[in-house]
Design a protein around this motif. Structure first.
Motif, short mmCIF file in Angstrom:
data_model
loop_
_atom_site.label_atom_id
_atom_site.label_comp_id
_atom_site.label_asym_id
_atom_site.label_seq_id
_atom_site.Cartn_x
_atom_site.Cartn_y
_atom_site.Cartn_z
N SER A 1 2.94 32.70 -91.10
CA SER A 1 1.59 32.57 -91.66
C SER A 1 1.64 31.88 -93.04
O SER A 1 0.86 30.96 -93.33
CB SER A 1 0.97 33.97 -91.72
OG SER A 1 0.02 34.06 -92.69
N ASP A 2 2.60 32.27 -93.88
CA ASP A 2 2.75 31.62 -95.21
C ASP A 2 3.12 30.14 -95.05
O ASP A 2 2.64 29.28 -95.80
CB ASP A 2 3.88 32.31 -96.01
CG ASP A 2 3.49 33.70 -96.46
OD1 ASP A 2 2.31 34.08 -96.30
OD2 ASP A 2 4.39 34.43 -96.94
N TYR A 3 3.97 29.89 -94.07
CA TYR A 3 4.43 28.51 -93.83
C TYR A 3 3.24 27.64 -93.40
O TYR A 3 3.06 26.52 -93.89
CB TYR A 3 5.52 28.52 -92.75
CG TYR A 3 6.11 27.16 -92.44
CD1 TYR A 3 7.10 26.62 -93.25
CD2 TYR A 3 5.67 26.42 -91.34
CE1 TYR A 3 7.65 25.37 -92.98
CE2 TYR A 3 6.21 25.17 -91.06
CZ TYR A 3 7.20 24.65 -91.88
OH TYR A 3 7.74 23.41 -91.60
N ASN A 4 2.41 28.17 -92.51
CA ASN A 4 1.25 27.40 -92.04
C ASN A 4 0.26 27.13 -93.17
O ASN A 4 -0.33 26.05 -93.26
CB ASN A 4 0.57 28.11 -90.87
CG ASN A 4 1.45 28.08 -89.63
OD1 ASN A 4 2.35 27.25 -89.52
ND2 ASN A 4 1.22 29.00 -88.70
N ALA A 5 0.10 28.13 -94.03
CA ALA A 5 -0.82 27.96 -95.17
C ALA A 5 -0.29 26.85 -96.10
O ALA A 5 -1.06 26.00 -96.58
CB ALA A 5 -0.96 29.27 -95.92
#
Ligand code: RM4
Ligand code: MN
Ligand code: MN
Length: 430
Positions: A23-27
């Motif tokens: 999720s952090d990577y996608n953000a």
């Protein structure tokens, strides 16, 4: 491939955090995309990043006052490689080990090579040691080695370096790093010109024995162990020596070997401009000290160094200097320090890829200091941790190497299997 950390434990560690990391990577991907940066290309470069581990770094270091040995310190090169394999397994950024001879001299080089290969490790630059006397050695290095006034001492030091190259060939290394402690403690003690002349003559002798596909890396250091003058004290002397010696003789920049506040990133640029920047020893320093953990004091400087390297690579993509961590771990578990430091160097590298170089050039050309510095800060201030985590995850490492290592109980296990020799002060630098 042999691995010393339980695969189930590693997977469990990653599974717990994978959703959050994704999720952090996608953000971050979304954020970078707004600036026209594709995160996947950055991720691929992060995965390619590698910095060698110094064999001596896995032992606890010390100062001239004392050394406080840690538990389960490696007692020989094989145990050092065990620790290096853990660092590589969890961090996935350290596939090579740099040896120091005679500290790591193997009885059977082939056996050592195979031992490393079972872990997927290989050998980076070889380091010679003429800064201390070895048992049984004929001449003493008390007053110098490659630069000594006595020819017999110089010859012994030259022979040692040649011997290290021969051993390195058997181990698959491709470079010799030469650092000498030669210098003086008193004004007048040493003739500056004569000692540098000796250095040049000695280095040229060693260079003659260098295989065609090898590099020789010269290291400068402002002081220590010599406290008044050092023969190769700065990048100027280093450059002169490398240039005099030959095409495959290059300068190596050890970050901790400069006076406080020296502009190291500028030294990087100068040496590279004239084709003489061959490698780095990463560490940090605050006063005049050497060998603190990379990025622990001045991470911005580390970023600025990588900013220069990325700029150089923009013109010459094939450019790849030797990278090694050169640290002394006096108060931490060396395995933890090396994993953490490798990630700090990798972080600086990744951030440097995010600099908008076109914009930076325009600001420089337009003499806009505010926006020029802001374009560097824009990249530096980004939190690239999700990229590093994803790189490790995809490569089979640990999302958080230090916490996974702690959970594995590796240190407690080696503390049992490697009882300390009470008569030995251990394997640290001092
Ligand atoms: C020196 C120098 C060399 C390293 C030794 C142990 O200060 O940094 O690279 O081999 O320490
Ligand atoms: Mn060094
Ligand atoms: Mn050093």
């Amino acid at each position: 491939m042999k691995q010393l950390i339980d695969q189930n434990l590693l997977q469990e560690h990653n599974t717990k955090q994978e959703a959050a990391v994704t999720s952090d990577y996608n953000a971050l991907a979304e954020k970078l995309d707004r600036s026209g940066i594709k995160i996947d290309t950055i991720l691929e470069q992060a995965k390619q990043f590698a910095v060698a581990v110094p064999s001596w770094g896995v032992g606890t270091g010390g100062t001239r006052f004392a050394r406080f040995p840690g538990l389960g310190e490696p007692r020989n090169i094989f145990e050092k490689l065990d620790d290096c394999s853990v660092i590589q397994l969890l961090s996935q950024a350290t596939p090579a080990v740099s040896l120091h001879i005679p500290w790591d001299r193997p009885k059977d080089p082939n056996e050592l090579r195979q031992y490393a290969e079972q872990y997927g490790l290989h050998f980076d630059a070889m380091n010679s040691n003429t800064f201390q006397d070895q048992i049984g050695q004929e001449e003493s290095y008390k007053f110098g080695s490659l630069t000594h006034t006595d020819k017999a001492v110089r010859e012994q030091a030259i022979a040692h370096n040649i011997d290290v190259v021969e051993l390195g060939q058997k181990l698959g290394s491709k470079a010799l790093t030469v650092w000498v402690g030669d210098g003086s403690n008193f004004p007048g003690q040493q003739h500056f010109k004569n000692s540098f002349t000796h250095y040049l003559e000695s280095i040229k002798e060693v260079y003659k024995s260098l295989p065609d596909d090898w590099n020789m890396l010269l290291e400068h250091k402002i002081f220590e162990p010599a406290f008044y003058s050092t023969v190769i004290q700065d990048w100027g002397s280093n450059y002169l020596a490398a240039k005099e010696t030959g095409e495959r003789c290059m300068s190596l920049v050890d970050l901790g070997h400069h006076a406080p506040n020296v502009n190291i990133e500028m030294i990087v640029s100068r040496l590279a401009q004239f084709g003489k920047l061959g490698g780095f020893h990463f560490n940090d320093s605050k006063y005049g000290d050497d060998d603190l953990d990379s990025g622990s004091i001045n991470p911005y400087q580390l970023f600025l160094i990588f900013n220069e390297l990325t700029d150089i690579r923009a013109q010459n993509p094939a450019y790849s200097p030797f990278y090694m961590l050169d640290q002394s771990h006096n108060v931490t578990d060396p395995v933890e320090s090396l994993m953490y430091s490798a990630a700090e160097v990798q972080r600086a590298f990744v951030k440097s890829l995010l600099v908008d170089r076109k914009a930076l050039t325009q600001y420089q050309e337009a003499n806009d200091p505010m926006m020029a510095q802001a374009s560097l800060k824009q990249a530096y201030n980004l939190d690239v941790e999700p990229i590093l985590q994803m790189a490790r995850l995809q490569a089979g490492g640990a999302i958080d190497p230090v916490s996974c290592y702690r959970a594995s109980g590796y240190r407690a296990a080696v503390a049992k299997s490697r009882p300390a020799d009470p008569n030995k002060t251990g394997s640290g630098i001092v």
